[in-house]
Design a protein around this motif. Structure first.
Motif, PDB file in Angstrom:
ATOM      1  N   ILE A   1     -36.897  49.414 -40.653  1.00  0.00           N
ATOM      2  CA  ILE A   1     -37.736  50.604 -40.511  1.00  0.00           C
ATOM      3  C   ILE A   1     -38.670  50.758 -41.709  1.00  0.00           C
TER       4      ILE A   1
ATOM      5  N   GLU B   1     -30.742  48.732 -40.274  1.00  0.00           N
ATOM      6  CA  GLU B   1     -31.935  49.437 -39.841  1.00  0.00           C
ATOM      7  C   GLU B   1     -32.894  49.759 -40.974  1.00  0.00           C
TER       8      GLU B   1
ATOM      9  N   VAL C   1     -29.690  59.942 -37.736  1.00  0.00           N
ATOM     10  CA  VAL C   1     -28.615  59.159 -37.112  1.00  0.00           C
ATOM     11  C   VAL C   1     -27.951  58.256 -38.144  1.00  0.00           C
ATOM     12  N   MET C   2     -28.739  57.619 -39.004  1.00  0.00           N
ATOM     13  CA  MET C   2     -28.176  56.719 -40.010  1.00  0.00           C
ATOM     14  C   MET C   2     -27.330  57.476 -41.034  1.00  0.00           C
TER      15      MET C   2
ATOM     16  N   LEU D   1     -34.301  58.804 -36.664  1.00  0.00           N
ATOM     17  CA  LEU D   1     -33.472  57.641 -36.969  1.00  0.00           C
ATOM     18  C   LEU D   1     -32.744  57.833 -38.296  1.00  0.00           C
TER      19      LEU D   1
ATOM     20  N   PHE E   1     -39.133  58.290 -37.021  1.00  0.00           N
ATOM     21  CA  PHE E   1     -38.425  57.773 -38.185  1.00  0.00           C
ATOM     22  C   PHE E   1     -37.396  58.780 -38.689  1.00  0.00           C
TER      23      PHE E   1
ATOM     24  N   GLY F   1     -31.854  51.597 -32.885  1.00  0.00           N
ATOM     25  CA  GLY F   1     -32.747  52.070 -33.932  1.00  0.00           C
ATOM     26  C   GLY F   1     -34.201  52.002 -33.532  1.00  0.00           C
TER      27      GLY F   1
ATOM     28  N   ILE G   1     -34.994  54.744 -30.990  1.00  0.00           N
ATOM     29  CA  ILE G   1     -35.122  56.071 -31.599  1.00  0.00           C
ATOM     30  C   ILE G   1     -36.426  56.174 -32.389  1.00  0.00           C
ATOM     31  N   ALA G   2     -36.751  55.125 -33.141  1.00  0.00           N
ATOM     32  CA  ALA G   2     -37.948  55.163 -33.981  1.00  0.00           C
ATOM     33  C   ALA G   2     -39.221  55.323 -33.166  1.00  0.00           C
TER      34      ALA G   2
ATOM     35  N   SER H   1     -39.331  56.744 -30.117  1.00  0.00           N
ATOM     36  CA  SER H   1     -39.120  57.730 -29.049  1.00  0.00           C
ATOM     37  C   SER H   1     -40.223  58.778 -28.984  1.00  0.00           C
TER      38      SER H   1
END
Length: 507
Positions: free
Chosen positions: A304, A300, A471-472, A468, A465, A431, A434-435, A437
């Motif tokens: 991103i 990701e 989450v990462m 995300l 961002f 990813g 989420i980015a 969203s």
């Protein structure tokens, strides 16, 4: 000296001479598998930048263009475990050379493709050959390098993967813009033929598969391939068709429905493709779960970051590509130094340290994006993420390969690669969801073209961002923490000396 039948004498290899011959053999094998994995990984990613040119040449629709990129991953995921088991049955050398043969023929024919449908179909055939090679490269390294040398060899091997992912898209764009898209495929042929020649010569000395009665679990292999294929198809369709599309629903529903079918089929198989004793081994399952989680930040971050540079900063695709280069460079360096760090600090400490380094880099990159800091901050963050990812991936891959029972190394490597492919597809779909969203629904399609309207505001984009990145970071730390639950005996190879009491962590 020893006497021969005619009375002459022949030199008996000295221990030093035998050791040098062994190291020379290992170097040749490692060079061969690294070049081979570089070739097949490049074939999968070479279209990343060249895709618009190819699509325009054939007048391809958005659906057809998507399948040009999706087909190789989908096919490889379906066949990796199956071909890994076949390699255990017939031998690594036969599977390796056959895969390169299929790969080469498909590359030649792809250059002559007269339609996008034909190119997609030939891409599927080439992916079959690539899967036959991929499931054997890591397995070959595991079969040749014993004990502590496995970690160093896996680092070089995985560095080849990173370099391929780093330069293949740029090389593909250069080839397409100079000599034409046909040479994206024809240019692979000389390297593939070289691997065939070297493989036929060097792989004849590979260790033989242990003798025992073995059968190919056809039903289990077919069920597992279908389940993996539908799963990848479903999660990959999220980005192009939306979460509620029929492609996503059907793909995921069929994949879930096949799980109990696979359990029943494997319980009745005489020689199941998924060995129960392997799946009951907690250390093996933990290592693969950690592998799955660690895929998210690796896959990701480059995506991103590239979108941030183009969408928020307005950079061109070429500039964005140059700016994210520190990430794959860091992965390559991390892969090469992982074994040396592990030899000094131990595998457990090295894996946890790599996980923390990757998480710290992700946090720094998130702060840099949110605060609009200069690129120097981004470069430092991307290098940290890459170094942590390279070290962690090498250590974890070494642990997984070491879990292979006698005669099962191809299957184990196939499982490792399948987990990575599935994890990569899930990471990509989740990813991107989420980015985007925090963006209005009407602006999400523009996000992929890096043309988000100014009135939408960068704030909403940065918010997505940041979600995300959280989450990462969680996934990265969880991947390291999961390995803490690994039994202490699983951190050392059978070929290694027992760890000293003062260093129970030594790998």
């Amino acid at each position: 000296m020893t006497a021969t039948d005619n009375g002459a004498t022949a030199a008996t290899p000295t221990p030093d001479g035998a050791a040098r011959a062994r190291r020379s053999f290992e170097l040749r094998i490692l060079s061969l598998v690294t070049l081979s994995i570089f070739l097949v990984v490049s074939s999968t990613s070479v279209l990343a930048i060249a895709l618009p040119t190819v699509a325009r040449h054939f007048g391809a629709s958005a659906f057809e263009s998507t399948w040009l990129l999706l087909m190789p991953t989908l096919v490889q995921t379906c066949f990796l475990i199956l071909f890994g088991r076949v390699a255990d049955l017939v031998g690594l050398r036969w599977m390796f050379l056959s895969g390169l043969g299929v790969f080469t023929v498909a590359a030649v024919l792809s250059g002559f493709a007269g339609s996008v449908v034909m190119l997609i179909a030939l891409g599927a055939v080439q992916a079959v050959g690539a899967a036959m090679v991929m499931c054997n490269t890591g397995a070959t390294v595991g079969a040749v390098f014993p004990g502590r040398r496995l970690g160093r060899a896996m680092g070089v091997y995985l560095a080849g993967v990173s370099v391929a992912q780093m330069i293949a898209p740029s090389v593909g764009g250069l080839i397409t813009g100079t000599v034409g898209w046909h040479w994206l495929y024809w240019g692979q042929v000389p390297f593939a033929l070289g691997c065939v020649v070297l493989g036929a010569r060097y792989l004849a000395a590979l260790p033989r598969t242990p003798d025992r009665t073995r059968k190919l679990d056809v039903r289990g292999a077919l069920t597992l391939s279908l389940m993996s294929g539908f799963l990848v198809y479903g999660v990959s369709s999220v980005q192009s068709s939306g979460l509620r599309s029929w492609e996503v629903v059907v793909g995921l529903a069929v994949a879930v429905a096949l799980v109990p079918v696979l359990i029943v089929v494997e319980s009745r198989a005489e020689d199941p493709i998924l060995q129960a004793r392997l799946l009951r081994r907690g250390s093996f399952l933990l290592a693969n779960l950690s592998n799955l989680l660690s895929v998210l930040p690796r896959f990701e971050t480059v995506l991103i970051a590239g979108l941030y540079y183009q969408t928020v900063l307005g950079d061109s695709a070429v500039t964005a590509g140059l700016k994210v280069l520190p990430l794959p460079v860091g992965i390559t360096v991390g892969s090469l130094v992982a074994d040396r760090i592990a030899a000094r600090r131990g595998l457990r400490t090295t894996a946890i340290g790599a996980s923390v380094t990757m998480s710290a880099g992700l946090g720094l990159l998130a702060l840099s994006f949110s605060g609009g800091r200069p690129y120097g901050w981004h470069l430092l963050a991307l290098l940290a993420i890459g170094l942590g990812a390279g070290v962690f991936s090498t250590v974890n891959s070494t642990l997984i390969i070491r879990e292979a029972p006698p005669g099962e190394i191809g299957t184990v490597n196939g499982i490792r690669l399948t987990v990575m492919n599935v994890g990569g597809s899930v990471a990509l779909a989740a990813g991107l969801a989420i980015a985007t969203s925090s963006l209005p629904a009407e602006a999400r399609s523009a996000f992929y073209d890096a043309t988000v309207p100014p009135d939408t505001g960068a704030g909403a984009l940065i918010h997505g961002f940041n979600l995300l990145f959280v989450v990462m970071i969680v996934a990265s730390l969880a991947g390291g923490l999961i390995l803490l639950a690994r039994p202490a005996s699983g951190w050392a190879s059978a070929d290694d000396p027992p760890p000293r009491k003062a260093e129970p962590d030594q790998g």
